[in-house]
Design a protein around this motif. Structure first.
Motif, mmCIF file in Angstrom:
data_model
loop_
_atom_site.group_PDB
_atom_site.id
_atom_site.type_symbol
_atom_site.label_atom_id
_atom_site.label_comp_id
_atom_site.label_asym_id
_atom_site.label_seq_id
_atom_site.Cartn_x
_atom_site.Cartn_y
_atom_site.Cartn_z
ATOM 1 N N SER A 85 58.955 -1.195 81.756
ATOM 2 C CA SER A 85 58.535 -0.295 82.835
ATOM 3 C C SER A 85 58.871 -0.957 84.161
ATOM 4 C CB SER A 85 57.015 -0.039 82.763
ATOM 5 O OG SER A 85 56.324 -1.228 83.099
ATOM 6 N N GLY A 86 58.768 -0.185 85.225
ATOM 7 C CA GLY A 86 58.983 -0.752 86.550
ATOM 8 C C GLY A 86 57.967 -1.834 86.855
ATOM 9 N N MET A 87 56.700 -1.600 86.451
ATOM 10 C CA MET A 87 55.665 -2.592 86.751
ATOM 11 C C MET A 87 55.919 -3.912 86.022
ATOM 12 S SD MET A 87 54.227 -1.301 89.141
ATOM 13 C CE MET A 87 53.549 -2.917 89.483
ATOM 14 N N PHE A 111 53.832 0.107 96.358
ATOM 15 C CA PHE A 111 53.364 0.930 95.244
ATOM 16 C C PHE A 111 51.972 0.451 94.786
ATOM 17 C CE2 PHE A 111 53.455 2.075 90.676
ATOM 18 C CZ PHE A 111 53.668 3.438 90.823
ATOM 19 N N GLU A 154 59.163 -3.165 99.936
ATOM 20 C CA GLU A 154 59.688 -1.915 99.408
ATOM 21 C C GLU A 154 60.285 -1.170 100.581
ATOM 22 O OE1 GLU A 154 56.340 -0.573 96.675
ATOM 23 O OE2 GLU A 154 56.943 1.301 97.607
ATOM 24 N N ASN A 158 56.445 3.927 99.654
ATOM 25 C CA ASN A 158 55.846 5.053 98.942
ATOM 26 C C ASN A 158 54.381 5.151 99.380
ATOM 27 O OD1 ASN A 158 55.162 6.967 97.014
ATOM 28 N ND2 ASN A 158 54.884 5.457 95.400
ATOM 29 N N ASP A 183 61.836 -4.057 96.186
ATOM 30 C CA ASP A 183 61.694 -2.913 95.282
ATOM 31 C C ASP A 183 62.631 -1.820 95.804
ATOM 32 O OD1 ASP A 183 60.949 -0.545 94.002
ATOM 33 O OD2 ASP A 183 58.848 -1.143 93.818
ATOM 34 N N CYS A 185 63.498 0.982 94.312
ATOM 35 C CA CYS A 185 63.311 2.168 93.480
ATOM 36 C C CYS A 185 63.627 3.476 94.207
ATOM 37 C CB CYS A 185 61.864 2.185 92.989
ATOM 38 S SG CYS A 185 61.372 3.696 92.179
ATOM 39 N N PHE A 186 63.132 3.613 95.433
ATOM 40 C CA PHE A 186 63.300 4.896 96.133
ATOM 41 C C PHE A 186 64.752 5.153 96.526
ATOM 42 C CE2 PHE A 186 59.201 6.973 97.794
ATOM 43 C CZ PHE A 186 58.567 6.746 96.587
ATOM 44 N N SER A 205 61.911 0.572 89.251
ATOM 45 C CA SER A 205 61.347 1.407 88.211
ATOM 46 C C SER A 205 62.487 2.334 87.807
ATOM 47 C CB SER A 205 60.182 2.224 88.750
ATOM 48 O OG SER A 205 59.862 3.227 87.814
ATOM 49 N N THR A 207 62.300 4.408 85.592
ATOM 50 C CA THR A 207 61.610 5.647 85.227
ATOM 51 C C THR A 207 61.914 6.775 86.211
ATOM 52 O OG1 THR A 207 59.801 4.139 84.626
ATOM 53 C CG2 THR A 207 59.286 6.489 84.656
ATOM 54 N N LYS A 208 62.209 6.419 87.443
ATOM 55 C CA LYS A 208 62.335 7.413 88.509
ATOM 56 C C LYS A 208 63.760 7.987 88.563
ATOM 57 C CE LYS A 208 58.075 6.268 89.116
ATOM 58 N NZ LYS A 208 57.651 5.225 90.063
ATOM 59 N N GLY A 218 61.080 2.628 82.170
ATOM 60 C CA GLY A 218 61.967 1.474 82.122
ATOM 61 C C GLY A 218 61.940 0.762 83.452
ATOM 62 N N LEU A 336 57.923 10.936 89.895
ATOM 63 C CA LEU A 336 58.850 11.342 90.959
ATOM 64 C C LEU A 336 60.248 11.010 90.480
ATOM 65 C CD1 LEU A 336 60.049 8.675 92.764
ATOM 66 C CD2 LEU A 336 57.654 8.535 93.324
HETATM 67 C C1 LIG Z 1 56.906 4.145 89.944
HETATM 68 C C2 LIG Z 1 57.135 2.984 90.791
HETATM 69 C C3 LIG Z 1 56.916 1.689 90.295
HETATM 70 C C4 LIG Z 1 56.377 1.439 88.908
HETATM 71 O O1 LIG Z 1 57.262 1.838 87.913
HETATM 72 P P1 LIG Z 1 56.820 2.264 86.422
HETATM 73 O O2 LIG Z 1 58.121 2.520 85.750
HETATM 74 O O3 LIG Z 1 55.969 3.489 86.566
HETATM 75 O O4 LIG Z 1 56.072 1.129 85.842
HETATM 76 C C5 LIG Z 1 57.183 0.620 91.138
HETATM 77 N N1 LIG Z 1 57.625 0.817 92.400
HETATM 78 C C6 LIG Z 1 57.836 2.055 92.911
HETATM 79 C C7 LIG Z 1 58.324 2.195 94.308
HETATM 80 C C8 LIG Z 1 57.601 3.175 92.123
HETATM 81 O O5 LIG Z 1 57.808 4.395 92.646
#
Ligand SMILES: *Cc1c(COP(=O)(O)O)cnc(C)c1O
Length: 390
Positions: A85-87, A111, A154, A158, A183, A185-186, A205, A207-208, A218, A336
């Motif tokens: 996961s992202g975490m 986050f 980040e 978020n 981070d 992710c965004f 993450s 996952t997004k 993931g 998201l």
């Molecule tokens: C969702 C998110 C995470 C955590 O990711 P998971 O895959 O849900 O564990 C970390 N950082 C940001 C910016 C996120 O949006």
């Protein structure tokens, strides 16, 4: 696997685990816990790291490696490791590299679970953290202590979509010899490559936007080889590894990330422009709207504004809840970065347990709505939002 003559976008399509004798065009799933050896000496060599043969899926797996190599190419990194996961990626990137007595500087608007890690869990192991506001450059500089080891941030944040100047952060980290951990992710590596600005690690993450279709969890961390080596050893022993199935899904998703993101960003900009003109909206935040406080920085370090738009609905908490209840197409869900547009109201959901004061300190105003703009036809997205605002 990789071909460095290709553009990273082509590499994200073309990097592939070596084809088997079946001649498959799409990589098969390697659903196996372990890998077998013909000779005792080969197995010895694998454990001694004299060869890079796979041993056990907690350490490595062909599907996971394919996904990681694509991410490494996209980010311009030296190496990477993928997590469940992202975490798991965020936590491993901190815990593997910090030790008792170390100090971490972290952006206050990270986050939620990241915030919990740095304020609740790391201190239990004697790793202290100073939180600094995203836009207060002096505070970052002042927070540096002799035992500071890492800066974690980040951008965009978020849910407030604040932008932190990566070039500035890279210089700050370099000046004090700190690990810069971002981070990403965004933005994803297609909109922003933190390593080009001096980041040592970029965490995601997956996952997004990377999965982009709301199917699997993931995470991945990429960056300097020596740091990734430490993270790899930590994960190999503690076990947050990504499953081959999820890696297969995510690797396939990277083949389409570029085209998907272009549409997400195009749709999001249009949504943001419409919201900015709407009488029931007091403000809109989107990195590529000229009204964004860090618009110039966003333009400098990002290729496009991303798929998230946030705005403040007039009428506060009640108006926010009413807006969500009035939506006909947009989904009310905690994710998201999905192909399906999603709306959320942090004050009544993810941040409802905090006091109003605590919420305001992390930028959660009562009528804040976050929209993850999807891939539906943009007029349908706008129509739904506008009718719900009415
Ligand atoms: C969702 C998110 C995470 C955590 O990711 P998971 O895959 O849900 O564990 C970390 N950082 C940001 C910016 C996120 O949006």
């Amino acid at each position: 696997m990789s071909d460095n003559n290709l553009h990273p976008i082509s590499q994200a399509v073309r990097i592939q685990t070596p084809t088997t004798w079946q001649g498959e065009h799409s990589t098969p799933l390697y659903l196996t816990s372990s890998f077998k050896f013909e000779e005792a000496d080969d197995m010895r060599g694998a454990f001694a790291e004299e060869n890079d043969d796979n041993i056990y899926t907690r350490f490595s797996n062909p599907n996971v490696d394919e996904f990681v190599q694509k991410m490494v190419a996209l980010e311009g990194a030296e190496a990477g490791f993928a997590t469940a996961s992202g975490m798991a990626a965020v936590f491993s990137s901190m815990f593997a590299l910090l030790k008792q007595g170390d100090h971490l500087i972290c952006c206050s608007s990270v986050f939620g679970s990241t915030f919990t890690i740095v304020t609740k869990y790391l201190p239990k192991y004697g790793i202290e953290c100073t939180l600094v506001a995203a836009d207060d450059k002096d505070a970052w500089e002042k927070a540096v202590k002799p035992n500071t080891k890492m800066i974690y941030l980040e951008t965009p944040t978020n849910p407030q979509l604040e932008i932190i100047d990566l070039e500035w952060a890279g210089q700050l980290a370099k000046k004090h010899n700190l690990i810069l951990n971002v981070d990403n992710c965004f933005a994803t590596p297609l909109l922003q490559r933190p390593i080009e600005y001096g980041a040592n690690l970029s965490v995601h993450s997956a996952t997004k936007w990377i999965d982009g279709q709301g199917r699997v969890l993931g995470g991945v961390v990429v960056g300097d080889a020596a740091l990734i080596r430490e993270i790899y050893l930590f994960c190999r022993n503690t076990g947050p590894s990504l499953s081959p199935f999820n890696a297969w899904v995510l690797s396939k998703s990277l083949e389409t990330l570029d085209v998907r993101l272009q549409r997400h960003c195009e749709n999001a900009l249009k949504v943001a422009q419409v919201l900015e003109e709407h009488p029931n909206v007091s403000w809109v935040k989107y990195p590529f709207l000229p009204s964004h406080p860090q618009y110039e920085i966003a333009k400098k370090q990002m290729k496009a504004g991303g798929g998230i738009v946030c705005f403040e609905i007039k009428g506060g908490l009640e108006a926010g809840k009413k807006f969500l209840n009035s939506l006909k197409m947009l989904s009310m869900t905690a994710n998201l970065g999905d192909s399906r547009s999603i709306a959320s109201h942090p004050a009544s959901t993810t941040h409802s347990k905090l006091s109003e004061e605590e919420r305001l300190s992390v930028g959660i105003t009562p009528g804040l709505i976050r929209v993850s703009v999807g891939l539906e036809y943009v007029d349908d997205i706008i129509k739904d939002i506008v009718q719900a605002l009415g």
